[in-house]
Design an enzyme around this catalytic site. Sequence first.
Site, PDB file in Angstrom:
ATOM      1  N   HIS A 145     -29.486  -7.263  -7.502  1.00  0.00           N
ATOM      2  CA  HIS A 145     -28.924  -5.953  -7.878  1.00  0.00           C
ATOM      3  C   HIS A 145     -29.015  -4.953  -6.728  1.00  0.00           C
ATOM      4  O   HIS A 145     -29.233  -3.759  -6.950  1.00  0.00           O
ATOM      5  CB  HIS A 145     -29.628  -5.378  -9.110  1.00  0.00           C
ATOM      6  CG  HIS A 145     -29.456  -6.193 -10.362  1.00  0.00           C
ATOM      7  ND1 HIS A 145     -28.465  -5.960 -11.286  1.00  0.00           N
ATOM      8  CD2 HIS A 145     -30.148  -7.270 -10.836  1.00  0.00           C
ATOM      9  CE1 HIS A 145     -28.568  -6.826 -12.284  1.00  0.00           C
ATOM     10  NE2 HIS A 145     -29.571  -7.645 -12.030  1.00  0.00           N
ATOM     11  N   ASN A 169     -27.722  -5.837 -18.740  1.00  0.00           N
ATOM     12  CA  ASN A 169     -26.536  -6.312 -18.018  1.00  0.00           C
ATOM     13  C   ASN A 169     -25.292  -6.070 -18.864  1.00  0.00           C
ATOM     14  O   ASN A 169     -25.392  -5.723 -20.039  1.00  0.00           O
ATOM     15  CB  ASN A 169     -26.655  -7.817 -17.734  1.00  0.00           C
ATOM     16  CG  ASN A 169     -27.580  -8.123 -16.558  1.00  0.00           C
ATOM     17  OD1 ASN A 169     -27.822  -7.271 -15.697  1.00  0.00           O
ATOM     18  ND2 ASN A 169     -28.090  -9.344 -16.522  1.00  0.00           N
ATOM     19  N   HIS A 221     -38.270  -0.813 -14.866  1.00  0.00           N
ATOM     20  CA  HIS A 221     -39.220  -1.861 -15.264  1.00  0.00           C
ATOM     21  C   HIS A 221     -39.130  -2.053 -16.774  1.00  0.00           C
ATOM     22  O   HIS A 221     -39.277  -1.076 -17.521  1.00  0.00           O
ATOM     23  CB  HIS A 221     -40.631  -1.435 -14.854  1.00  0.00           C
ATOM     24  CG  HIS A 221     -41.714  -2.375 -15.298  1.00  0.00           C
ATOM     25  ND1 HIS A 221     -41.496  -3.725 -15.504  1.00  0.00           N
ATOM     26  CD2 HIS A 221     -43.020  -2.158 -15.579  1.00  0.00           C
ATOM     27  CE1 HIS A 221     -42.633  -4.290 -15.886  1.00  0.00           C
ATOM     28  NE2 HIS A 221     -43.559  -3.362 -15.942  1.00  0.00           N
TER      29      HIS A 221
HETATM   30 FE1  HDD Z   1     -33.790  -8.334 -13.411  1.00  0.00          FE
HETATM   31  C1  HDD Z   1     -33.472  -5.910 -11.065  1.00  0.00           C
HETATM   32  C2  HDD Z   1     -31.348  -6.855 -15.286  1.00  0.00           C
HETATM   33  C3  HDD Z   1     -33.758 -11.053 -15.521  1.00  0.00           C
HETATM   34  C4  HDD Z   1     -36.421  -9.575 -11.806  1.00  0.00           C
HETATM   35  N1  HDD Z   1     -32.635  -6.708 -13.197  1.00  0.00           N
HETATM   36  C5  HDD Z   1     -32.650  -5.821 -12.167  1.00  0.00           C
HETATM   37  C6  HDD Z   1     -31.692  -4.781 -12.385  1.00  0.00           C
HETATM   38  C7  HDD Z   1     -31.087  -5.058 -13.571  1.00  0.00           C
HETATM   39  C8  HDD Z   1     -31.683  -6.267 -14.086  1.00  0.00           C
HETATM   40  C9  HDD Z   1     -29.997  -4.247 -14.215  1.00  0.00           C
HETATM   41  C10 HDD Z   1     -31.398  -3.631 -11.435  1.00  0.00           C
HETATM   42  C11 HDD Z   1     -32.205  -2.419 -11.763  1.00  0.00           C
HETATM   43  C12 HDD Z   1     -31.809  -1.275 -10.854  1.00  0.00           C
HETATM   44  O1  HDD Z   1     -30.651  -0.846 -10.945  1.00  0.00           O
HETATM   45  O2  HDD Z   1     -32.643  -0.856 -10.054  1.00  0.00           O
HETATM   46  N2  HDD Z   1     -32.723  -8.888 -15.018  1.00  0.00           N
HETATM   47  C13 HDD Z   1     -31.840  -8.085 -15.702  1.00  0.00           C
HETATM   48  C14 HDD Z   1     -31.496  -8.728 -16.942  1.00  0.00           C
HETATM   49  C15 HDD Z   1     -32.142  -9.915 -16.995  1.00  0.00           C
HETATM   50  C16 HDD Z   1     -32.929 -10.002 -15.796  1.00  0.00           C
HETATM   51  C17 HDD Z   1     -30.564  -8.140 -17.985  1.00  0.00           C
HETATM   52  C18 HDD Z   1     -32.121 -10.972 -18.067  1.00  0.00           C
HETATM   53  C19 HDD Z   1     -32.381 -10.718 -19.291  1.00  0.00           C
HETATM   54  N3  HDD Z   1     -34.863 -10.022 -13.606  1.00  0.00           N
HETATM   55  C20 HDD Z   1     -34.719 -11.001 -14.552  1.00  0.00           C
HETATM   56  C21 HDD Z   1     -35.786 -11.965 -14.409  1.00  0.00           C
HETATM   57  C22 HDD Z   1     -36.566 -11.539 -13.377  1.00  0.00           C
HETATM   58  C23 HDD Z   1     -35.962 -10.325 -12.878  1.00  0.00           C
HETATM   59  C24 HDD Z   1     -35.980 -13.202 -15.283  1.00  0.00           C
HETATM   60  C25 HDD Z   1     -37.806 -12.155 -12.802  1.00  0.00           C
HETATM   61  C26 HDD Z   1     -38.706 -12.770 -13.482  1.00  0.00           C
HETATM   62  N4  HDD Z   1     -34.728  -7.867 -11.687  1.00  0.00           N
HETATM   63  C27 HDD Z   1     -35.832  -8.492 -11.251  1.00  0.00           C
HETATM   64  C28 HDD Z   1     -36.440  -7.837 -10.028  1.00  0.00           C
HETATM   65  C29 HDD Z   1     -35.476  -6.637  -9.793  1.00  0.00           C
HETATM   66  C30 HDD Z   1     -34.467  -6.803 -10.895  1.00  0.00           C
HETATM   67  C31 HDD Z   1     -36.692  -8.749  -8.898  1.00  0.00           C
HETATM   68  C32 HDD Z   1     -34.864  -6.478  -8.410  1.00  0.00           C
HETATM   69  C33 HDD Z   1     -34.959  -5.025  -8.067  1.00  0.00           C
HETATM   70  C34 HDD Z   1     -35.788  -4.459  -9.105  1.00  0.00           C
HETATM   71  O3  HDD Z   1     -36.147  -5.416 -10.000  1.00  0.00           O
HETATM   72  O4  HDD Z   1     -36.133  -3.287  -9.189  1.00  0.00           O
HETATM   73  O5  HDD Z   1     -37.722  -7.413 -10.300  1.00  0.00           O
END
Ligand code: HDD
Length: 668
Positions: free
Chosen positions: A74, A147, A338
């Site tokens: 993202h 999402n 978060h």
């Molecule tokens: Fe995630 C970012 C949505 C599964 C780990 N995620 C992130 C963002 C969105 C989502 C919208 C961007 C937030 C922003 O604009 O700053 N993610 C989802 C959805 C998931 C999902 C709807 C499934 C239900 N994500 C998911 C899993 C993991 C992560 C299974 C790890 C175990 N996601 C992250 C992250 C991020 C992230 C690595 C990257 C940047 C951040 O968090 O701030 O922690």
Amino acid sequence: MEEFYMSNKKLRQLEAYKVDDNNKPLSTNQGLLVSEDEHSLKIGSRGPTIMEDFHFREKMTHFDHERIPERVVHARGTAAHGVFECYEDASDITKANFLSAKGKQTPVFVRFSTVAGSRGSADTVRDVRGFATKFYTEEGNYDLVGNNIPVFFVQDAIKFPDFVHAVKPEPHNEIPQAQSAHDTFWDFIANNQESAHMVMWHLSDRAIPRSYRMMEGFGVNTYRFVNAAGKSHFVKFHWKPKLGVHSLVWDEAQKIAGKDPDFHRRDLYENIEQGNFPEYELGVQLIAEEDEFKFDFDILDPTKIWPEEEVPVRILGKMILNKNVDNFFAETEQVAFHVGHVVPGIDFSNDPLLQGRLFSYTDTQLIRLGGPNFHELPINRPVCPFHNNQRDGYGRQTINVGPVSYHKNSIQQNTPSPVSPNDGGYEHYQEKVEGVKIRARSKSFEDHFSQARMFWLSMTDIEKEHILKAFSFEVGKVTRVDIRQQVVDMFANVDVDLATQLAMNVGVQPPKIKQHVQINKTSPAVSMYANPIFSTETKKVAMIINETTEDLAQIMNALKAQKITVELVSDKQQTILGFTVDHTMDTTSPVLYDGVIIAGKFNNPKTKNKLNHFIDETYNHYKPLALLVQPNSTQQVQPGDEGIVQTVESFIEALRIGRHWNRATAIG
Ligand code: HDD
């Protein structure tokens, strides 16, 4: 200051951090006034720069350090401020205070994003879109990190790094950028069949939205609502856009990626600046604790939807986005979401994807924002007070006074002191859990194809056609023939005809499996085109004019009365009938509009070619075209063909409908 600004506690809080550099004298970060900023300090004007030049060193050091790591997923996104308003008291299902009274308003900050691409990648690639909302409630920040697609690729968070590695550019050559159409992505899919349902959504038009203002949002994971009496419901969250769900067509999306890589970012920014504030209703699907096992899918499985026909969506309120950020880095880039930021009344389920997410988000902010004090960044601060015994760390700003930084203590009579649940202290839902320690997945998560087939069967013909085309494009780009074959064989479980046609299009054997999953269930709510919302509101139109154009003011008024945004385009920058054109046919492109009006006759052969390009592209992408004058256009486009019209009134009607799919020779 505008009224909404004054009533928005978060915007008022941010005011204190704003700095206006306009017309201010230049100084160093230490406040020393600077007399000259173009020449470094040297020994003689042609001599070496000297160490003493503190001004040069400060300026250069800051520059050298001004990038932070982009989000691991993202990375590409854009954001806006707004307000959430509660429609009704929802205390029967949750004690969350921001949902407790009709008319109650809560400031929000929303970041939309793509998933796979880098920070500078194009907006209109085929991808899932992030829809993350921070509610600045009186009980602390609540983040709904969702999402625009309601299911996910994997069932357990431990597989998330593998999935992301597979979709990101391949590690040996870092190609391709922001694309799923490559070997490692499809290799992952074929070998991790839990992704089948998500892939069907990913290949649908949902993955190429027309606008962030025109897509749904989903919390995806199963959460819990808990009311004051302790009664719990499983809950799934939905955002429903007022303008309906609309998409680009694939050929158009690819061209926009070059013509205007900022297409979605610009669309959101410009519409908010123009007062076209996007609106979304917040809804929830609820399943009572006692009904957990009443469904033909596991309600904790994030690769499953709860069909809206079986579990209706209850609408709780609406969100309006009404203010752009003042500084992209300070707000959009530094915002930290978060899933673990919750308020009393909202809790978690044992959905194994959600459980892993609860670790990942804070962890990633530590590296991205450089330490444990990211909650102090202005955009991340709650609007309610916060007190605890955490201290120090890089960039700490708060000056916590007094000797005590531990609990329990007698020096400060145990303050800050824990708060009882009755007074708003967060209490985890007391779920009884028993079991053996085991690395395994529940058998109830094993059905990967029933809902994928339900999705396929719920599509209209045009959606099915687009999914097959998307499949053929994506798998056709895979270089390893055995992976193409594996994908064909896998998706025969969803539909044998679909897989057979795919096999033909990508040059492999028809599927070995001759029998797809035996269900005929549908969920009409998952189709974008079965029950579309038709509107002209905020659609963007190019009107091509020159000195032969007549009745320009009347046409503009008629379009504006329908809330249509018009850009005037001509062969050169000029003013016609009192209107200054916005673009030439070179500085803009037909792919950037929802429809085109030709209101000028052009004689120059080169200009006519450009006009033909506007006509052909609009035709090929199924968009409305008004030929108010008859240009010497290409052959295929004739008045009378669907959506090809000759009056402003009929153009407005054609634009309201949007795409006109019955154009036999269109290519989109
Ligand atoms: Fe995630 C970012 C949505 C599964 C780990 N995620 C992130 C963002 C969105 C989502 C919208 C961007 C937030 C922003 O604009 O700053 N993610 C989802 C959805 C998931 C999902 C709807 C499934 C239900 N994500 C998911 C899993 C993991 C992560 C299974 C790890 C175990 N996601 C992250 C992250 C991020 C992230 C690595 C990257 C940047 C951040 O968090 O701030 O922690």
